[in-house]
Design an enzyme around this catalytic site. Structure first.
Site, PDB file in Angstrom:
ATOM      1  N   GLY A 193       0.765  -1.222   0.078  1.00 35.72           N
ATOM      2  CA  GLY A 193      -0.175  -0.027  -0.118  1.00 35.72           C
ATOM      3  C   GLY A 193       1.018   1.208  -0.090  1.00 35.72           C
ATOM      4  O   GLY A 193       0.632   2.215  -0.658  1.00 35.72           O
ATOM      5  N   HIS A 217       6.524 -21.655   8.379  1.00 33.67           N
ATOM      6  CA  HIS A 217       7.834 -21.276   8.092  1.00 33.67           C
ATOM      7  C   HIS A 217       8.569 -22.345   9.212  1.00 33.67           C
ATOM      8  O   HIS A 217       8.196 -22.550  10.254  1.00 33.67           O
ATOM      9  CB  HIS A 217       8.015 -19.868   8.649  1.00 33.67           C
ATOM     10  CG  HIS A 217       9.442 -19.552   7.907  1.00 33.67           C
ATOM     11  ND1 HIS A 217      10.547 -19.998   8.408  1.00 33.67           N
ATOM     12  CD2 HIS A 217       9.747 -18.451   7.159  1.00 33.67           C
ATOM     13  CE1 HIS A 217      11.622 -19.276   7.700  1.00 33.67           C
ATOM     14  NE2 HIS A 217      10.983 -18.316   6.917  1.00 33.67           N
ATOM     15  N   ARG A 239      10.007 -23.910   2.043  1.00 29.22           N
ATOM     16  CA  ARG A 239       9.662 -23.892   3.253  1.00 29.22           C
ATOM     17  C   ARG A 239       8.621 -24.978   3.553  1.00 29.22           C
ATOM     18  O   ARG A 239       8.819 -25.603   4.752  1.00 29.22           O
ATOM     19  CB  ARG A 239       8.857 -22.648   3.582  1.00 29.22           C
ATOM     20  CG  ARG A 239      10.164 -21.640   3.708  1.00 29.22           C
ATOM     21  CD  ARG A 239       9.304 -20.123   3.691  1.00 29.22           C
ATOM     22  NE  ARG A 239      10.522 -19.209   3.612  1.00 29.22           N
ATOM     23  CZ  ARG A 239      10.353 -17.854   3.860  1.00 29.22           C
ATOM     24  NH1 ARG A 239       9.036 -17.498   3.838  1.00 29.22           N
ATOM     25  NH2 ARG A 239      11.258 -17.040   3.675  1.00 29.22           N
ATOM     26  N   GLU A 264       0.221  -8.721   0.037  1.00 28.09           N
ATOM     27  CA  GLU A 264      -0.252 -10.211   0.847  1.00 28.09           C
ATOM     28  C   GLU A 264      -1.765 -10.324   0.690  1.00 28.09           C
ATOM     29  O   GLU A 264      -2.381 -11.225   0.797  1.00 28.09           O
ATOM     30  CB  GLU A 264       0.563 -10.273   1.994  1.00 28.09           C
ATOM     31  CG  GLU A 264       0.235 -11.607   2.637  1.00 28.09           C
ATOM     32  CD  GLU A 264       0.940 -11.831   4.121  1.00 28.09           C
ATOM     33  OE1 GLU A 264       2.012 -11.260   4.227  1.00 28.09           O
ATOM     34  OE2 GLU A 264       0.613 -12.970   4.649  1.00 28.09           O
ATOM     35  N   ARG A 282       4.944 -20.364  -0.853  1.00 33.70           N
ATOM     36  CA  ARG A 282       5.733 -19.092  -1.233  1.00 33.70           C
ATOM     37  C   ARG A 282       7.246 -19.440  -0.969  1.00 33.70           C
ATOM     38  O   ARG A 282       7.577 -19.664   0.143  1.00 33.70           O
ATOM     39  CB  ARG A 282       5.277 -17.864  -0.179  1.00 33.70           C
ATOM     40  CG  ARG A 282       6.007 -16.475  -0.774  1.00 33.70           C
ATOM     41  CD  ARG A 282       5.593 -15.226   0.060  1.00 33.70           C
ATOM     42  NE  ARG A 282       5.918 -15.445   1.269  1.00 33.70           N
ATOM     43  CZ  ARG A 282       7.016 -15.002   1.723  1.00 33.70           C
ATOM     44  NH1 ARG A 282       7.926 -14.630   1.099  1.00 33.70           N
ATOM     45  NH2 ARG A 282       7.127 -14.950   3.082  1.00 33.70           N
TER      46      ARG A 282
END
Ligand SMILES: Cc1cc2nc3c(=O)[nH]c(=O)nc-3n(C[C@H](O)[C@H](O)[C@H](O)COP(=O)(O)OP(=O)(O)OC[C@H]3O[C@@H](n4cnc5c(N)ncnc54)[C@H](O)[C@@H]3O)c2cc1C
Length: 667
Positions: A46, A267, A338, A454, A464
């Site tokens: 943003g 993660h 990940r 996101e 990702r």
């Protein structure tokens, strides 16, 4: 019903974006001055969008719930940002970044968007360097790179372990220049609580001033959401505590489809949960896997002795250690993606090899790196490389230079010195690949309403790769949206200011007021956190790292019941007419309680495993994710129909013309 047209331009993959930019409509500079754009969210997505749109000449109204854009969750990003610059001369290219990202996402992303991302990645680095972002440099002054999981090149640009902070300072400076010029009107401490649609177009928002409690109407010709991810539906995650789904969920309820809600990234390297008291988890950056080696004891008895405090990890001989990632994935080793690293850690811990009291931790060990770097330094300085104390000291200095702030953070939280004893890590919820469905122009299924960063579902597919969220957020904000939104706004040059006394504004405001009144007047006895924690537990146990049909069905029933209980039993103290953080949380948790159900429903319908979505029923003999390309190579975009259980599925079929669909392998 909105149609699902992804609006991918014609032409070869490498020409689509250039051709598209050449063909779409532009707004001339004088007309831009007559057009207002609302940007909700001032994180990297943003913030970069607001600054760029204002620089172009639009009148921007920017909103964030923090007291400054500088405090957006983006500030937490540690490890780095990818770009196909090929500074290392190690074979990188736009195509390779595109290929790695599609493969990394387990072939569940839209090729055209990913290619565009790879194309603009190099511009991002130039833009940020020009802003003064202090990326790490090599001795000779050139920008340095490191490697992240799932790739075989070094393309990650970084600023120690504070890349997000430095990038955000760049975007924030660019915003501030426009705030100073009067081109951005900044609304800090404001929370968007609804979208206003007039004649089928997004024309404004209803926001609550979080300091005074006032409900405000704001209008514009287009509304952009850069409101971040929804990982906090799990209660515990590495996200900032304020990160929430409310803005995205409100537009979903107004007609924006929600895509792939079940795609979540867990993660692998986070500080393990230590008890019920925690409200947040801490990430240890993936960059640490460049030098850290992950292991557990090879023998169950040693693991047990470590858990009981009878044995120290440093006392265990090399042959008694299991470097399970290096063993299972010799080609990528500790730098597998990940999802793969997370599942492998869970597998070892489930088998009894975990190393902390709860049995849910593995080691991330820097001893080998300290020795390797120490010897190198001793050689460079013509010192004795057989002096182990000296080597340790020199090696520690190198590691401290690279990762010092992360090591310090670890020591503060765990009270152990990671230079001396290996770190303990375990997977945790980190990022949400799902989000608001957008077309190639980043427009949602509501005309004039855009989603970036996101908050949208776009580039990452089912997993990702590290260092690609910052790349995507900044690509969207600096280089994609500013073009594509112009095409839409070119039809609004004669519209004039949108009045806020239209019935649509009144109706949306009334809805917000009645939700607030309901929550404030509820005579319940339980706190908002009570419900959020219970939701998080349902999500983690049934919709977390491993999912199955029974658990998902249970989750759907339990979440719906918990939501009913929330509306009967929640208690929000204080008043609505001023600062009230419990009220803020209650409104956010109310939306999480709806999203959670759609999340589980999406995971249940996807009868395959892909990326971070691991269905136990669908796995190879080696325990790897088993995709079903014939039946599930699509984006699942859900349309709201009154409640999550009634949501209707729309499919955007994915075409893989430029990347061969193969079983993902990192061996
Ligand atoms: C600990 C951690 C480390 C990370 N490290 C990396 C990394 O090294 N590399 C990488 O590529 N990615 C990394 N990521 C991921 C990356 O940081 C995020 O995906 C990215 O910063 C999100 O940026 P964003 O602008 O989309 O959203 P955010 O930064 O989350 O910003 C959201 C904005 O929206 C505003 N907002 C939200 N809802 C409302 C509302 N209703 N009304 C008004 N305002 C609202 C907020 O105030 C904020 O300004 C990391 C993530 C975490 C958690």
């Amino acid at each position: 019903m909105a149609t699902l047209d992804s609006k991918i331009p014609e032409g070869s993959i490498s020409e689509k974006w250039t051709n598209h930019k050449n063909k779409i409509n532009l707004v001339n500079p004088a007309n831009k001055r007559n057009i207002d754009v609302i940007v909700v969210g001032t994180g990297l997505a943003g913030g970069s969008a607001a600054a760029t749109l204002a620089e172009l000449g639009y009148n921007v109204k920017a909103f964030c719930f923090q007291d400054s854009p500088r405090r957006a969750h983006s500030i937490a990003a540690q490890g780095g940002i990818n770009a196909a610059k090929n500074y290392q001369g190690d074979g990188d290219s736009t195509y390779r970044l595109f290929y790695d990202t599609v493969k990394g996402g387990d072939y569940r992303s839209r090729e055209a968007n990913v290619h565009r991302l790879a194309e603009v990645s190099a511009n991002i680095i130039d833009q940020c360097v020009a802003q003064g972002v202090p990326f790490a440099r090599e001795y000779g002054g050139l920008l340095d790179n490191r490697s992240f999981g799932g790739v075989l090149v070094s393309r990650t640009f970084y600023a120690k372990g504070q890349t997000g902070q430095q990038l955000l300072l760049g975007a924030y400076s660019a915003m501030n220049r426009q705030i100073g010029r009067g081109k951005i009107k900044m609304y800090n401490r404001h929370e968007m609580l609804d979208l206003v649609i007039v004649d089928g177009k997004a024309r404004g928002i209803i926001a609550r001033n979080l300091v005074t409690g006032e409900i405000e109407r704001h209008s514009a010709h287009a509304v952009v959401l850069g409101t971040g991810g929804y990982g906090n539906v799990f209660f515990l995650s590495t996200n900032a505590m304020g990160s929430n789904v409310t803005a995205a969920w409100k537009i979903h309820k107004k007609g924006a489809y929600f895509a792939n809600p079940c795609y979540t990234q867990i993660h692998p390297t986070c500080i393990p949960v230590s008890g019920d008291h925690q409200s947040k988890l801490t990430l240890m950056s993936e960059s640490l896997r460049n030098d850290g080696r992950i292991w557990v004891p090879a023998k169950l008895k040693d693991a047990q002795a470590i858990r009981e405090g009878k044995l120290k990890p440093t006392e265990l001989k090399e042959e008694d250690r299991d470097y399970y990632l290096e063993r299972r994935y010799p080609s990528f080793g500790n730098l597998v993606p990940r999802d793969v690293a997370s599942r492998a850690a869970k597998e070892r811990c489930d088998a009894g090899f975990g190393v902390n009291k709860t049995g849910e931790a593995v080691y991330l060990d820097f001893a080998a790196a300290i020795e390797r770097y120490g010897k190198e330094q001793a050689r460079v300085k013509h010192l004795d490389e057989n002096d182990s104390e000296l080597v340790k000291k020199l090696g520690t200095e190198v590691v401290a230079n690279k990762y010092g702030n992360l090591f310090q953070m670890y020591e503060k939280i765990v009270d152990q010195n990671p230079y001396v004893t290996p770190m303990m890590i375990y997977p945790a919820v980190h990022y949400t690949m799902g989000g608001i469905w957008v077309d190639y122009n980043l427009m949602t299924t509501i005309e004039g309403c855009y989603a970036i960063g996101e908050a949208n579902f776009s580039e990452h597919g089912a997993n990702r790769l590290g260092a690609s969220a910052l790349m995507q957020g900044l690509a969207d904000g600096y280089f994609v949206l500013p073009y594509t939104i112009g095409d839409y706004l070119s039809k609004d040059i004669r519209t004039g200011e949108i009045p806020t006394d239209l019935p649509e504004f009144e109706a949306a405001e009334n809805d917000v007021r009645s939700q607030i009144e309901h929550l404030m007047n509820n005579k319940g006895t339980k706190t908002v956190d009570h419900f959020h924690k219970r939701l998080g537990k349902i999500m983690w146990d049934n919709v977390g790292m491993a999912r199955n049909i029974q658990g998902l069905n249970e989750a759907i029933t339990e979440i719906a019941a918990l939501r009913d209980e929330f509306y009967k039993e929640v208690r929000v103290p204080g008043k609505a007419t001023g600062l009230n953080q419990e009220l803020e949380k209650a409104m956010r948790v109310a939306d999480f309680l709806e999203l959670g159900e759609l999340f589980a429903k999406d995971a249940l319908h996807r009868n395959e495993s892909c990326g971070g979505h691991f269905r136990e029923e669908y796995q190879t003999e080696d325990g790897e994710a088993l995709r079903d390309d014939e039946n599930f190579a699509y984006v699942a975009a859900w349309e709201y129909k009154g409640k999550p259980s009634e949501a209707v599925l729309h499919k955007e079929e994915l075409n893989f013309e430029n990347v061969k669909l193969v079983t993902r392998s990192y061996k």
